[in-house]
Enzyme design. Structure first.
Site, PDB file in Angstrom:
ATOM      1  N   LEU A  13       0.835  -1.209   0.000  1.00 47.49           N
ATOM      2  CA  LEU A  13       0.000   0.000   0.000  1.00 47.49           C
ATOM      3  C   LEU A  13       0.860   1.246   0.000  1.00 47.49           C
ATOM      4  O   LEU A  13       0.469   2.286  -0.505  1.00 47.49           O
ATOM      5  CB  LEU A  13      -0.896   0.025   1.242  1.00 47.49           C
ATOM      6  CG  LEU A  13      -2.019  -1.007   1.319  1.00 47.49           C
ATOM      7  CD1 LEU A  13      -2.665  -0.957   2.690  1.00 47.49           C
ATOM      8  CD2 LEU A  13      -3.053  -0.735   0.246  1.00 47.49           C
ATOM      9  N   GLY A  38      10.352   5.441   5.436  1.00 43.12           N
ATOM     10  CA  GLY A  38      11.584   5.149   6.144  1.00 43.12           C
ATOM     11  C   GLY A  38      11.394   4.066   7.189  1.00 43.12           C
ATOM     12  O   GLY A  38      12.307   3.325   7.501  1.00 43.12           O
ATOM     13  N   ASP A  61       3.727  14.699  14.620  1.00 44.09           N
ATOM     14  CA  ASP A  61       3.958  14.515  13.182  1.00 44.09           C
ATOM     15  C   ASP A  61       2.642  14.580  12.415  1.00 44.09           C
ATOM     16  O   ASP A  61       2.367  13.743  11.567  1.00 44.09           O
ATOM     17  CB  ASP A  61       4.699  13.194  12.923  1.00 44.09           C
ATOM     18  CG  ASP A  61       5.467  13.230  11.601  1.00 44.09           C
ATOM     19  OD1 ASP A  61       5.603  14.324  11.026  1.00 44.09           O
ATOM     20  OD2 ASP A  61       5.928  12.165  11.151  1.00 44.09           O
ATOM     21  N   VAL A 101       3.976  -0.919   4.177  1.00 42.90           N
ATOM     22  CA  VAL A 101       2.626  -1.246   4.602  1.00 42.90           C
ATOM     23  C   VAL A 101       1.956  -2.104   3.530  1.00 42.90           C
ATOM     24  O   VAL A 101       1.977  -1.749   2.352  1.00 42.90           O
ATOM     25  CB  VAL A 101       1.786   0.028   4.849  1.00 42.90           C
ATOM     26  CG1 VAL A 101       0.386  -0.344   5.285  1.00 42.90           C
ATOM     27  CG2 VAL A 101       2.445   0.906   5.894  1.00 42.90           C
ATOM     28  N   GLY A 134       9.392   1.384   6.995  1.00 44.86           N
ATOM     29  CA  GLY A 134       9.156   0.054   6.456  1.00 44.86           C
ATOM     30  C   GLY A 134       8.083   0.100   5.384  1.00 44.86           C
ATOM     31  O   GLY A 134       7.902   1.109   4.722  1.00 44.86           O
TER      32      GLY A 134
END
Ligand code: NAG
Ligand code: NAG
Ligand code: NAG
Length: 897
Positions: A569, A573, A692, A577, A575
């Site tokens: 998907l 940074g 974030d 999904v 990993g």
């Protein structure tokens, strides 16, 4: 020695007899297998290799060698025999095979997999016509030393597999002209013996991997990639073993690095790239260098002096056609370009040896440079002290760029300087004092005048600049004092980081058992919330009965089709999904942390996110369904948000074939996010900061309702309002100024970021968009300018929005709110409660009712959990650092160290 096949004297232990029989049996089987495999091989080749015969023992065939004791085949050599045919797939059963040489024939077809042939040392497949490669063909070959597949032009495209890193004995990898695509994997620190890497004539893209720097590569061929490798070639400077380097015919940019440590280099092919900058003099002094090509780049400065036969001037922009120094003004200006990393614009415009010959950015009077105007051009890098050598300079505009480092103090020695504008950059260090005759503007530099360690020279030292003339601290040539300062800064940052990591690992080690129990197993969800969760986002979830939400890896493997490419998907940074489909049809999003993320810091982020999300439930915060820890894998399973990120709908709707969001939808999304944040900020008398918030962390449901995602950076707001942070995390473009300067994070940091999201919603422009003209590329600056100057907001509104009077009025109000949220002073920003109240009237009416009741009653919080227990933990605070490390586009400021 083959054990006796007759049973000798009676043995006391039956199991021993059994094992002996088994061993004999195994040996016979493998011998038989080898013979069968060999006869299959013979049958697949035509003509039959000379000296091979089906009726004889393969160990007697020409150029086939067997292990004398076991009878297993250990080498097969069919080099240059004009053979066609193919290699049968059962070749992999030759369990003792060490070398297979079939190069220079006409073999074709799919290559067999060589996976798990643990004895294999040499595999020579070059100069054939093989058509394709199985995915796992080099998997599990710990002893592989030489691999050669060059000149197999018929191969269908393949990529260098990352699992090759397990072949740690690799010494030579030859795969030129072999249809390779993709990037060069960054795994070269795994091969302590790798000396030869040849990958010419493929279609590799991307840049040179950083791990080249810690490799032992001597012979490096990467020339003639179809589209061209790109990026700089800086890593060569640390590849001190290099002897032969072919990088020609690619798309490399930037300057030639200092190669003075590569003393064994004899052949350096750099022609036909887009290299810029001055050729380092050290290159002409390399003792063994005999062949070098530089032509057809954009190199500048003095022509380097090599042997007579080397013609490198063609297609470059050296200042003269002969070696020797350039005009002093040219030299100074090239140093200025050097400070900015030699951008290509300079190389294309600054030709010849006369800076007054209509060079871009420069104006002259009577042959003297009087203006250097680099304002608003997105330049990054540092300001070169060499500017002080342009003694006629009157006007120097460097404003509105991304310049960093100090303002060279020696600029105040320029006798004719009238205007110096460095405003709106990221400059730091002391502010030089200029005579009153100089109009000096330096506002909009957050770190300027602060005593930060990244500054060069002598920060904080007396600014005795009213004495014109000498200024010893700034006479280092070409900014070397800056890089020294930077190195010091970086070293300090690294040391502090290591200390932090060690400390955190220690704490973590002490607490792990306890914490996992507390934060995961002990989570019992109140029944009401379970029900609520079941109807959330219009779909059903398996509610976790006992609070234990660990999911077996097998379930996730099945759900994601073994983490197949097709299920991806998104990635970042942290990993990748994947979309997963559970047995009952429920779709989930499976976040697989990157390998690097499985170190202590990544585990902390992982556990923090589990700990946080298992306790926090709100319809506008993405729900965690479960997690999985398996070997080195760390996986988080979330509810699947079918419509992806808000960013996609704002900026990439065309690409994905979406309709642009209507204004109603946008305000409703904003209100959803505001509610989620309001909840976060006032959770159980304890405020949490997301840190974030950005449009790519806002996910959309089927009905376009929104949820906030990614809690890897979440932390508890400081109780002590005077407490300061030493680390900054977040994303450029969304960072509140006081947070960027002091590192102090309050929940007003989230309010600021939310304001930026509002601006994105209004304008359809990204927080930072490098591709836009300079005035518009930093959204907040541009937006504020429009509001401040009373310009018509209408021109800033996303053109896809239908502007009737009512919509326009609503947009104006939200624009006002956005400006309010991004106020420079944090105390001028509203809290999220206020934001929710302002947005409420403009959004679609809220549908559900029962859910709100539950939320009000329970606040979505697991009341059995004591939050401060799980969160009053330094490992949570350290996440700022860890996630910033994991996620390339996040800011990790070391300036405060
Ligand atoms: C690539 O390999 C093919 C053989 O497969 C050969 O004919 C061709 O000349 C090679 N190309 C280069 C550039 O070496
Ligand atoms: C240098 O280049 C020339 C011409 O391409 C070639 O003939 C010569 O063998 C090269 N020398 C070395 C040491 O690579
Ligand atoms: C200025 O020019 C002189 C003479 O060319 C040179 O030695 C010096 O390094 C230059 N200064 C800087 C700061 O580059």
């Amino acid at each position: 020695m083959v054990p006796p096949s007759t049973i000798g004297p009676p043995l006391s232990k039956p199991s021993f007899v059994f094992r002996l029989l088994l061993l004999i049996n195994l040996l016979t089987v493998s011998f038989c297998d080898d013979a069968a495999v060999m006869s299959n091989l013979l049958a697949a080749l035509s003509p039959a290799p000379s000296g091979w015969s089906a009726s004889k023992d393969p160990c007697t065939w020409t150029n086939v060698n067997c292990d004398k004791s076991t009878g297993n085949v250990i080498t097969i050599n069919l080099d240059s025999q004009s053979i066609s045919g193919n290699l049968p797939s059962d070749l992999t059963q030759l369990s003792s095979l060490r070398t297979l040489s079939v190069q220079k024939n006409s073999l074709s077809g799919t290559l067999p997999s060589f996976a798990n042939m643990s004895s294999l040392e040499g595999l020579y497949l070059d100069s054939n016509q093989f058509s394709s490669i199985p995915q796992d063909f080099l998997l599990g070959l710990p002893n592989l030393q030489t691999f050669s597949i060059s000149d197999n032009g018929e191969l269908s495209p393949w990529q260098i597999p990352s699992y090759l890193a397990e072949s740690t004995n690799l010494g030579s990898f030859y795969a030129s002209n072999a249809s390779i695509t993709g990037v060069i994997p960054n795994f070269f620190d795994s091969f302590p013996n790798l000396q030869n890497l040849r990958l010419s004539y493929n279609n590799l893209t991307g840049s040179l991997p950083g791990s080249f720097g810690s490799s032992e590569i001597q012979n490096l061929w990467l020339n003639n990639q179809q589209q061209g490798l790109s990026g700089t070639i800086d890593v060569l400077s640390s590849m001190t073993q290099l002897t032969q380097v072919w990088l020609h015919a690619n798309a490399f940019t930037g300057p030639i690095p200092d190669l003075s440590k590569c003393v064994n280099l004899f052949d350096l092919q750099l022609r036909d790239n887009q290299l810029t900058g001055v050729v380092p003099v050290s290159i002409t002094a390399l003792p063994k260098l005999v062949n070098i090509t530089l032509q057809n780049n954009n190199l500048q400065g003095p022509m380097p002096e090599f042997g007579k036969n080397v013609k490198n001037n063609v297609g470059n922009t050296f200042c003269k056609d002969t070696p020797g120094p350039c005009d002093p003004q040219v030299t100074a200006l090239l140093a200025v370009a050097g400070g900015l990393g030699y951008p290509i614009t300079f190389a294309q415009s600054w030709e010849g040896n006369n800076a007054c010959n209509s060079w871009k950015f420069i104006s002259c009077e009577q042959g003297n440079v009087i203006t250097v105007n680099l304002e608003m051009d997105d330049f990054s890098g540092t300001i070169s002290p060499a500017l002080a050598n342009l003694t006629s300079l009157r006007y120097l505009y460097l404003d509105n760029n991304n310049l960093s480092g100090p303002i060279p103090e020696n600029l105040n020695t320029l006798p004719n300087l009238q205007v110096l504008d460095v405003s709106n950059n990221h400059l730091s260090g002391p502010i030089p004092v200029f005579p009153p005759s100089v109009t000096f503007s330096h506002s909009g530099n957050l770190f300027l005048g602060k005593n930060v360690s990244t500054g060069g020279g002598s920060p904080g030292s007396g600014q005795n600049s009213d004495v014109p003339g000498d200024n010893p601290s700034s006479h280092s040539s070409n900014g070397s004092s800056i890089s020294a300062g930077m190195i010091v800064g970086v070293v300090i940052a690294v040391v502090v980081f290591v200390v932090v990591v060690l400390f955190v690992s220690y704490k973590c080690y002490m607490k792990r058992q306890h914490k996992m129990k507390v934060s995961v197993k002990g989570t019992a969800i109140p029944t009401e919330i379970k029900k609520w969760q079941i109807v959330d986002c219009g779909r059903t979830f398996p509610a976790h009965e006992d609070g234990n939400i660990a999911i077996p890896i097998q379930v996730l493997e099945k759900a994601t089709n073994f983490f197949s490419e097709e299920n991806v998907l998104g990635s970042g940074g942290y990993g990748v999904v994947y979309l997963g489909k559970l047995d009952d049809g429920t779709k989930v999003a499976v976040k697989k942390m990157k390998d690097g993320a499985t170190h202590t810091k990544g585990i902390n982020a992982f556990q923090a996110e589990i700990a946080f999300l298992t306790k926090v439930r709100h319809r506008n915060l993405v729900a965690l369904i479960g997690y999985c820890i398996n070997d080195n894998n760390r996986l988080l399973v979330y509810e699947y948000m079918p419509h992806g990120t808000l960013g996609r709908h704002l900026f990439e709707w065309e690409k994905h074939g979406f309709h642009p969001l209507t204004w109603k939808q946008r305000v409703t999304i904003a209100l959803d996010v505001a509610k989620g944040m309001e909840y976060l900020h006032s959770l159980a008398h304890q405020s949490f900061i997301h840190r974030d918030i950005k449009s790519s962390n806002i996910l959309l449901c089927d009905d376009m309702s929104a949820k906030v995602a990614d809690f890897g950076l979440v932390r508890k707001a400081p109780n002590d309002k005077y407490s300061f942070e030493t680390r900054i995390a977040g994303t450029f473009g969304y960072l509140a100024p006081e947070y960027a300067t002091t590192g102090r994070a309050t929940n007003k940091v989230d309010v600021y970021a939310f304001g930026v999201v509002l601006m994105e919603i209004i304008t359809g422009k990204k927080a930072v968009d490098e591709t836009l003209p300079d005035e518009t590329c930093h959204l907040v600056t541009w937006f504020h300018k429009i509001i401040r100057k009373g310009h018509n907001i209408q021109n800033a509104i996303d053109p896809t929005l239908d502007l009737d009077d009512q919509t326009f009025e609503s947009i104006s109000k939200v624009a006002e709110l956005a400006a309010h949220c991004t106020a420079n002073k944090y105390f001028r920003r509203p809290n999220m409660e206020h934001v929710v109240n302002v947005l409420g009237p403009f959004a679609q009416k809220w549908k559900p009712l029962r859910l709100e009741e539950i939320e009000e009653k329970y606040g979505g919080l697991n009341l059995q959990m004591s939050l401060p227990l799980a969160f009053d933990d330094s490992s949570i605070e350290s996440l700022s650092f860890t996630e910033a490390q994991l996620n390339g586009n996040r800011l990790n400021q070391s300036a405060q160290f």
